[in-house]
Design an enzyme around this catalytic site. Structure first.
Site, PDB file in Angstrom:
ATOM      1  N   LYS A 192       0.846  -1.186   0.000  1.00 10.45           N
ATOM      2  CA  LYS A 192       0.000   0.000   0.000  1.00 10.45           C
ATOM      3  C   LYS A 192       0.887   1.244   0.000  1.00 10.45           C
ATOM      4  O   LYS A 192       1.841   1.338   0.773  1.00 10.45           O
ATOM      5  CB  LYS A 192      -0.921   0.001   1.221  1.00 10.45           C
ATOM      6  CG  LYS A 192      -1.965   1.105   1.215  1.00 10.45           C
ATOM      7  CD  LYS A 192      -2.965   0.956   2.347  1.00 10.45           C
ATOM      8  CE  LYS A 192      -4.032   2.029   2.283  1.00 10.45           C
ATOM      9  NZ  LYS A 192      -5.047   1.879   3.354  1.00 10.45           N
ATOM     10  N   GLU A 224     -19.049  -5.798  11.243  1.00 12.51           N
ATOM     11  CA  GLU A 224     -19.981  -5.054  12.086  1.00 12.51           C
ATOM     12  C   GLU A 224     -20.994  -5.954  12.782  1.00 12.51           C
ATOM     13  O   GLU A 224     -21.342  -5.730  13.949  1.00 12.51           O
ATOM     14  CB  GLU A 224     -20.716  -3.992  11.248  1.00 12.51           C
ATOM     15  CG  GLU A 224     -19.841  -2.864  10.741  1.00 12.51           C
ATOM     16  CD  GLU A 224     -19.112  -3.188   9.451  1.00 12.51           C
ATOM     17  OE1 GLU A 224     -18.349  -2.323   8.977  1.00 12.51           O
ATOM     18  OE2 GLU A 224     -19.304  -4.307   8.907  1.00 12.51           O
ATOM     19  N   ARG A 232     -25.043  -2.226   8.401  1.00 15.18           N
ATOM     20  CA  ARG A 232     -24.693  -3.605   8.058  1.00 15.18           C
ATOM     21  C   ARG A 232     -24.965  -4.565   9.222  1.00 15.18           C
ATOM     22  O   ARG A 232     -24.871  -5.778   9.048  1.00 15.18           O
ATOM     23  CB  ARG A 232     -23.216  -3.671   7.664  1.00 15.18           C
ATOM     24  CG  ARG A 232     -22.903  -2.949   6.366  1.00 15.18           C
ATOM     25  CD  ARG A 232     -21.439  -2.517   6.269  1.00 15.18           C
ATOM     26  NE  ARG A 232     -20.484  -3.577   6.331  1.00 15.18           N
ATOM     27  CZ  ARG A 232     -19.963  -4.203   5.277  1.00 15.18           C
ATOM     28  NH1 ARG A 232     -20.342  -3.875   4.061  1.00 15.18           N
ATOM     29  NH2 ARG A 232     -19.070  -5.149   5.421  1.00 15.18           N
TER      30      ARG A 232
END
Length: 591
Positions: free
Chosen positions: A248, A336, A364
């Site tokens: 990244k 979640e 969610r």
């Protein structure tokens, strides 16, 4: 630079005209282009820099958009957007009326599926692959690109589980860089880490156990390795899984070394990568820091306090508790549903659980919120961060639905603190022990008070208050939109005619206060930074109807449409809840 290849690429067909030997130059130019734009216009940086080679390879090798490419989350899709006809307008990315910061179906035929939340790519691409087979097309490829943090989510596993018993032409490409926004966590992350360095895990290959053909891990920055893997996998029938290792922030040293900061770094020097200095004046705190620092303060005197977040320790500022009390603060990854039921389980054992989730992500876990928490009346404390309009992240991230989807749930308290001190005090009050679960909503960004760390005061649940008296009409504001109302009143001639009330709680409503308001004023305006449909204003409207009050009621808030990207200030103005628009509304009513 000897040539400018990128400026002649207006679609993948242009990319495919190049020799493979020229793709390294394209990658160099694409990285420079992304850095140039994001350095001044801001946006998500590290994720897209990490998949430059993969983005190029996918559009070079596959016949997109006939071959379907689905990106997960979308933070990593800047290179994809630039290569698919949006280079010339990429400087409008995340701006009002500009490009979305995420793939969006009505923006380009190459954006085959709209994304913003994580872990949807495998299910979406599988759905497309099954539909293609039903349509008689067994040649079309369907490619899901998902990160190592996203694949640990339950929905990704559900997609893998189903795909493994189909003969769908599905490719799952794992972009493994060991980080989402924060560092990836969990047993799957450890499993993937072992496979990267050649250690054979104790278990057999878990991907192959799900009936996928597994290939990798390979260097995701090496075109030869990527194309060789594509060629080999194309010969394989059914679902296949390619494991790529990437870095990244690749290509910008600071972004590689400080991956959390450079996920979305703000403005920086495009040559050195150094973050540009911000205004040195002392600023009010971010609401997330008020939460995080207050929680640490409470946890020091209450050993029963637990903190939980699904993959947002930095964004939510739970990181402060994780640093101070690592045994009592948990990042559970992009999960979640698990976070909410984990909190419920802890609450059954007498723990005081603060579960911090962004408003848009709490959607969610709606079933768990109802079934596992509210139905059992477990006193979990939901700290609903990023409530309201969040700005440039746009429609996928606005936290405008939480009041509407929460207020219909029995047993649940909904608190709407209007400033940092009120947030601090409701957190304190919740830590003392409640008989019901509570959702405490607060916005993205900074508050208004420098001196906010006052001595704690206990809050009376369900009580609002008058902020300003008035003669002719009343405003009832919900949460931190109070600040816009106060600005409007400060600029309004004859502001003494307008009373201002802070609702304090959407549930339970302060019925005594509302009765006094409706008995005194013939015009009442409600203002909130959430949707009008099902929102706090409609709760007040229903109360007035139930008690046969005849006052004229006007509800201001977010209309029944999805609001796109722009600055928070622009969007508040767009929907009519900025200080200027509130002032104009009041002027019209007062004439």
């Amino acid at each position: 630079m000897t040539s400018r290849l990128l400026q002649n690429i207006n679609a993948p067909k242009d990319l495919r005209k190049l020799d493979k030997s020229e793709l390294l130059q394209v990658a160099k130019e694409l990285r420079e282009f992304i850095i140039d734009i994001v350095a001044t216009k801001e946006g998500h940086l590290g994720a897209s820099l990490g998949v430059v080679e993969l983005s190029i390879a996918l559009h070079y090798y596959f016949n997109t958009p006939e071959d379907v490419l689905v990106w997960d989350v979308g933070h990593q899709a800047y290179g994809h957007k630039i290569l698919t006809g949006r280079r010339s307008i990429f400087d409008t990315n995340r701006k009002l009326n500009g490009l979305s910061g995420f793939p969006k179906r009505n923006e380009s035929e190459y954006d085959t599926f709209g994304v913003g939340h994580s872990s949807t790519s495998i299910s979406a691409a599988l759905g497309m692959a099954i539909a293609s087979r039903l349509n008689g097309n067994t040649v079309k490829n369907h490619i899901a690109v998902i990160g190592d943090a996203s694949i640990a989510s339950g929905m990704a596993f559900e997609g893998l589980n189903h795909a493994g018993v189909t003969d769908a032409n599905l490719w799952v490409i794992l972009n493994d860089n060991a980080i989402g926004i924060d560092l990836s966590v969990g047993a799957l992350k450890e499993y993937l880490s072992k496979s990267k360095i050649g250690i054979k895990p104790k278990q057999d290959n878990m991907i192959e156990a799900l009936n996928f053909h597994y290939s990798g891990p390979i260097d995701g920055h090496n075109f030869d390795s990527i194309f060789k893997a594509f060629e080999e996998l194309e010969k394989v029938k059914g679902p296949k899984f390619l494991h790529l290792i990437t870095k990244k922030g690749k290509g910008l040293r600071q972004a590689e070394e400080n991956q959390v900061t450079y996920h979305a770094p703000g403005k920086f020097d495009k040559k050195t990568g150094e973050l540009l200095p911000k205004n040195n004046e002392q600023l009010p705190p971010k609401f997330q820091d008020v939460f995080g620092l207050t929680l640490v303060e409470l946890a020091k005197t209450n050993k029963e306090i637990i903190g939980i977040t699904p993959a947002m320790p930095t964004g939510s500022s739970l990181k402060y508790m994780m640093q101070e009390f690592p045994d009592r603060a948990f990042d559970v990854g992009i999960a979640e549903q698990h976070a909410v039921t984990l909190a419920a389980g802890m609450a059954t054992q007498g723990k005081t659980v603060f579960c911090t989730i962004y408003s848009t992500f709490l959607q969610r876990a709606y079933d768990q919120l109802i079934h596992d928490v509210a139905l059992q009346n477990l006193p979990v404390i939901f700290c609903v961060d990023r409530a309201g309009l969040v700005g440039e992240d746009g429609a996928t991230h606005h936290g405008v639905f939480d009041i509407a989807y929460l207020r219909c749930i029995p047993n649940l308290i909904i608190a709407t603190p209007a400033d940092e001190i009120e947030l601090r005090n409701i957190l304190y009050t919740s830590s003392l022990g409640l008989e019901n679960p509570i959702a405490i909503r607060y916005p993205r960004g900074r508050g208004t008070k420098l001196d906010w760390q006052k001595e704690f005061q206990q809050v009376t649940i369900g009580k609002g208050k008058q902020l300003q008296p008035g003669n002719d009409m009343a405003i009832i504001s919900v949460g931190t939109i109070k600040t816009e109302v106060e600005k409007a009143l400060g600029q309004l001639q004859h502001s003494e005619k307008v009373a201002h009330y802070d609702l304090g709680f959407v549930k339970p409503l302060d019925e005594q206060l509302l009765t006094e308001i409706f008995q005194q004023y013939q015009t009442v305006i409600t203002i909130e930074d959430g949707v009008i449909s099902g929102g706090a204003g409609e709760a007040i409207l229903a109360f007035a109807h139930r008690h046969q009050f005849t006052s004229k009621i006007m509800n201001l808030g977010v209309p029944d449409e999805f609001i796109e990207q722009g600055t928070t200030e622009e969007l508040k103005d767009l929907v009519g809840i900025s200080a200027e628009k509130i002032k104009k509304t009041l002027q019209q009513l007062l004439t």
